[in-house]
Design a protein around this motif. Structure first.
Motif, PDB file in Angstrom:
ATOM      1  N   MET A 212     -46.788 -18.235 -90.918  1.00 48.69           N
ATOM      2  CA  MET A 212     -46.024 -18.318 -92.159  1.00 48.69           C
ATOM      3  C   MET A 212     -45.442 -19.719 -92.322  1.00 48.69           C
ATOM      4  O   MET A 212     -44.646 -20.177 -91.502  1.00 48.69           O
ATOM      5  N   VAL A 213     -45.853 -20.396 -93.385  1.00 49.99           N
ATOM      6  CA  VAL A 213     -45.382 -21.738 -93.697  1.00 49.99           C
ATOM      7  C   VAL A 213     -44.332 -21.641 -94.796  1.00 49.99           C
ATOM      8  O   VAL A 213     -44.625 -21.187 -95.907  1.00 49.99           O
ATOM      9  N   GLY A 337     -69.211 -42.456-115.268  1.00 47.39           N
ATOM     10  CA  GLY A 337     -68.444 -43.694-115.350  1.00 47.39           C
ATOM     11  C   GLY A 337     -67.093 -43.611-114.658  1.00 47.39           C
ATOM     12  O   GLY A 337     -66.309 -44.572-114.695  1.00 47.39           O
ATOM     13  N   LEU A 338     -66.809 -42.480-114.008  1.00 44.46           N
ATOM     14  CA  LEU A 338     -65.499 -42.260-113.407  1.00 44.46           C
ATOM     15  C   LEU A 338     -65.579 -42.199-111.895  1.00 44.46           C
ATOM     16  O   LEU A 338     -66.404 -41.458-111.345  1.00 44.46           O
ATOM     17  N   PRO A 339     -64.728 -42.932-111.200  1.00 46.01           N
ATOM     18  CA  PRO A 339     -64.635 -42.757-109.748  1.00 46.01           C
ATOM     19  C   PRO A 339     -63.905 -41.457-109.436  1.00 46.01           C
ATOM     20  O   PRO A 339     -63.246 -40.872-110.305  1.00 46.01           O
ATOM     21  N   ILE A 340     -64.013 -41.011-108.203  1.00 41.85           N
ATOM     22  CA  ILE A 340     -63.276 -39.834-107.749  1.00 41.85           C
ATOM     23  C   ILE A 340     -62.225 -40.319-106.758  1.00 41.85           C
ATOM     24  O   ILE A 340     -62.549 -40.936-105.747  1.00 41.85           O
ATOM     25  N   TYR A 341     -60.962 -40.027-107.051  1.00 40.78           N
ATOM     26  CA  TYR A 341     -59.855 -40.486-106.214  1.00 40.78           C
ATOM     27  C   TYR A 341     -59.483 -39.379-105.219  1.00 40.78           C
ATOM     28  O   TYR A 341     -59.072 -38.296-105.611  1.00 40.78           O
ATOM     29  N   GLU A 342     -59.635 -39.695-103.931  1.00 45.51           N
ATOM     30  CA  GLU A 342     -59.381 -38.689-102.906  1.00 45.51           C
ATOM     31  C   GLU A 342     -57.899 -38.586-102.556  1.00 45.51           C
ATOM     32  O   GLU A 342     -57.123 -39.520-102.765  1.00 45.51           O
ATOM     33  N   GLY A 343     -57.542 -37.443-102.001  1.00 45.67           N
ATOM     34  CA  GLY A 343     -56.190 -37.220-101.523  1.00 45.67           C
ATOM     35  C   GLY A 343     -56.213 -36.333-100.295  1.00 45.67           C
ATOM     36  O   GLY A 343     -57.209 -35.659-100.021  1.00 45.67           O
ATOM     37  N   TYR A 344     -55.120 -36.359 -99.565  1.00 44.12           N
ATOM     38  CA  TYR A 344     -55.027 -35.571 -98.339  1.00 44.12           C
ATOM     39  C   TYR A 344     -53.632 -34.985 -98.206  1.00 44.12           C
ATOM     40  O   TYR A 344     -52.622 -35.665 -98.452  1.00 44.12           O
ATOM     41  N   GLY A 345     -53.580 -33.736 -97.818  1.00 44.62           N
ATOM     42  CA  GLY A 345     -52.327 -33.064 -97.527  1.00 44.62           C
ATOM     43  C   GLY A 345     -52.638 -31.738 -96.868  1.00 44.62           C
ATOM     44  O   GLY A 345     -53.799 -31.446 -96.562  1.00 44.62           O
ATOM     45  N   GLN A 346     -51.619 -30.942 -96.661  1.00 44.43           N
ATOM     46  CA  GLN A 346     -51.791 -29.664 -95.971  1.00 44.43           C
ATOM     47  C   GLN A 346     -50.941 -28.584 -96.635  1.00 44.43           C
ATOM     48  O   GLN A 346     -50.086 -28.885 -97.472  1.00 44.43           O
ATOM     49  N   THR A 347     -51.169 -27.350 -96.221  1.00 48.64           N
ATOM     50  CA  THR A 347     -50.300 -26.265 -96.649  1.00 48.64           C
ATOM     51  C   THR A 347     -48.854 -26.577 -96.280  1.00 48.64           C
ATOM     52  O   THR A 347     -47.918 -26.214 -97.001  1.00 48.64           O
ATOM     53  N   GLU A 348     -48.673 -27.281 -95.175  1.00 47.15           N
ATOM     54  CA  GLU A 348     -47.340 -27.593 -94.683  1.00 47.15           C
ATOM     55  C   GLU A 348     -46.667 -28.748 -95.422  1.00 47.15           C
ATOM     56  O   GLU A 348     -45.482 -29.026 -95.183  1.00 47.15           O
ATOM     57  N   THR A 349     -47.383 -29.428 -96.293  1.00 45.52           N
ATOM     58  CA  THR A 349     -46.861 -30.643 -96.924  1.00 45.52           C
ATOM     59  C   THR A 349     -47.222 -30.696 -98.398  1.00 45.52           C
ATOM     60  O   THR A 349     -47.935 -29.841 -98.914  1.00 45.52           O
TER      61      THR A 349
END
Length: 554
Positions: A212-213, A337-349
């Motif tokens: 449980m988060v 014509g569009l780039p893809i912007y990546e992201g990173y995170g978690q259920t905890e954040t």
């Protein structure tokens, strides 16, 4: 809270500050204020909802204010009180948003949950979290009823979508219709705010059963960066994040940060198998301006004839959840014509690392530390890793946790202590950093499998397999797959009297689908005489993965 106009990542870091209002409650202090015209935004439209039949309905902030007030009053009348936990299993129905806001207003703690849960899953989660209430789609009611005899904590059961009501259940529409449309912001201790619990997610169960988060009422403020900067939202934008409401990613892209940016959330409540052509039709027909989906979805989309669809209003695209192939990045950019912007995170954040619009989007990189997050890579000895050296992604918390970091794993102090060490939060994920400060994701320190946007913990699949009489032991790993990112593989030791066969493989796959969520079933089953183990008897999944990798290159 206003979005800064920045020319560079350095400029953003120098000027960024996140305000933490006292006694903050998102439902009252943002949603209701939007409804009453008390913010800097004039956009009245909160949600554009399209159901599986293609019927569109527009919902204003004013409508959401009243609907959530009605439900909050109704749930209070049924005996639910501040701090009670309420499981929501609602697909992408509009009632999910109403229920979340009603819980925030009343001080209930929603537990968003996926519709794939089996009765066994429901029993585990209800008892683990001491769930007092459930608000579920009518298609889920039967599973809840099957689990109900083992769920003593349940007090209030609400069915959405009509149909027959089992004994003890309440109809959502009737409850809401009969309740008052006014729910003033409570005063004193009656208000849920600040460090009071806001919501609970169950983790994917990477190294054990799901945990449980817990997030608190300041958590939505952490998603201002998600919506305003990573999604690059402007007032009046129509944003689509494809995530289902049973997963943490839904509140990343379908709730807090989007409304804080003055944007409208687009919801496509499709059921059944995902069809990329239908998704493109939605984007074109409704004029989606910003879009977020896991890399698997982009892999499907670039295989379609994109020229057939009017994507002219689409201006910004993001992705998270798994690694994005270079080829998909380049194909998408070539075709749109569009780039893809990546992201990173978690259920905890909330969002920890990202590529923002004024940054170079490097194919394969998850970007740089999000504003407000002090990210460092550390090796096994706790040393900070220099550029080019891989290490675990960690967050410095010694001088205070960033807004959006979870409070811990509820009722699991040992697990919480294992990730909160020496002034750092340990994510359990590995990466390396280049000379420009960009992070490059390598994978989970443990054994999490990411397939088609789902996060799958091996333990649950292994538990399902060994509950079959033919299986003595099982190890579950991920195998790279061009379309899904990864697929689930089970390496199995059979009990005496059983022999490998196509029939047994099909039986084991069907068994897993019955015991746990169907999408977790192993698409590959490998039969062996014994599993690789450590001296202490622990299964070495890494060795299985290494063997698979070597075999693929042979």
């Amino acid at each position: 809270m206003q979005k800064l106009s920045c020319s560079s990542y350095k400029d953003l870091l120098a000027r960024f500050a996140l305000e933490l209002p006292s006694r903050y409650n998102f439902a009252f202090d943002h949603l209701d204020r939007m409804a009453d015209g008390q913010t800097e935004f004039a956009n009245p439209l909160a949600i554009v909802h399209v159901d599986d039949d293609g019927i569109r309905r527009d919902y204003t902030f004013a409508w959401l204010k009243e609907a959530s007030a009605r439900l909050a009053n109704a749930l209070r009348d049924k005996g639910l009180r501040k701090g009670d936990r309420v499981m929501l299993v609602l697909y992408r129905r509009i009632e999910f948003w109403v229920s979340m806001l009603a819980c925030h207003k009343l001080g209930l703690v929603p537990v968003p949950s996926p519709a794939q849960l089996t009765p066994k899953d429901i029993v585990f989660r209800v008892n683990r979290a001491a769930i007092r209430g459930m608000i579920v789609d009518s298609s889920i009611t039967g599973r809840v009823e099957a689990a109900r005899p083992e769920c003593e904590s349940l007090h209030c059961l609400v069915q959405v979508g009509g149909g027959n009501l089992p004994e003890g259940w309440h109809d959502y529409e009737a409850l809401s219709r009969e309740a008052s449309p006014v729910f003033p912001k409570p005063e004193g201790d009656a208000l849920a705010c600040d460090t009071d619990p806001l919501l609970i997610f169950f983790s994917s169960g990477t190294t054990g059963m799901p945990k449980m988060v817990e997030h608190i009422h300041t958590y939505p403020l952490g998603h201002f960066v998600t919506g305003a900067y990573w999604h690059d939202l402007r007032e009046g934008d129509l944003h689509l994040t494809l995530a289902d409401t049973g997963w943490g990613k839904a509140v990343w892209g379908k709730f807090y940060g989007q409304w804080m940016s003055g944007a409208t959330v687009f919801v496509w409540d499709f059921r059944g198998k995902f069809e990329p052509a239908r998704l493109l039709e939605q984007v074109a027909e409704h004029g989606i301006t910003t879009f977020c989906a896991p890399p698997t979805v982009y892999r499907f989309l670039v295989r379609e004839e994109l020229a057939r669809y009017d994507l002219s209003r689409l201006r910004h695209c993001t992705t998270a959840g798994e690694l994005l192939n270079d080829s998909v990045f380049r194909d998408w950019k070539r075709l749109t014509g569009l780039p893809i912007y990546e992201g990173y995170g978690q259920t905890e954040t909330t969002l920890q690392i990202c590529t923002l619009p004024f940054m170079e989007a490097k194919p394969g990189s998850i970007g740089r530390a999000a504003p407000g997050w002090d990210i460092v890579l550390r090796d096994a000895e706790g040393n900070e890793c220099p550029p080019g050296e891989e290490g675990e992604i960690c967050v410095r918390v010694a001088e205070g946790a960033p807004v959006g970091l979870f409070t811990g794993y509820l009722e699991d102090p040992e697990k919480t202590a294992s990730v909160m060490l020496n002034g750092y939060y340990h994510t359990g994920d590995k990466a390396w950093m280049d000379g420009d400060g960009y992070f490059w994701f390598l994978g989970r320190v443990d054994d999490l499998i990411k397939s088609s946007g789902y996060r799958i913990g091996p333990f649950e699949v292994e538990s399902a397999l060994v509950s079959h009489p033919s299986v003595v032991e099982a190890a579950v790993t991920g195998v790279p797959d061009e379309l899904r990112g990864q697929i689930v593989k089970a390496t199995v030791v059979l009990a005496p009297g059983f022999a490998p066969s196509e029939e047994l493989t099909k039986a084991l796959q069907d068994h897993v689908k019955q015991v746990t969520a169907p999408y977790k079933y192993p698409r590959i089953i490998d039969y062996v005489s014994e599993l690789p183990k450590t001296i202490s008897g622990k299964i070495r999944r890494v060795e299985i993965r290494q063997r698979d990798e070597a075999a693929s290159k042979a």
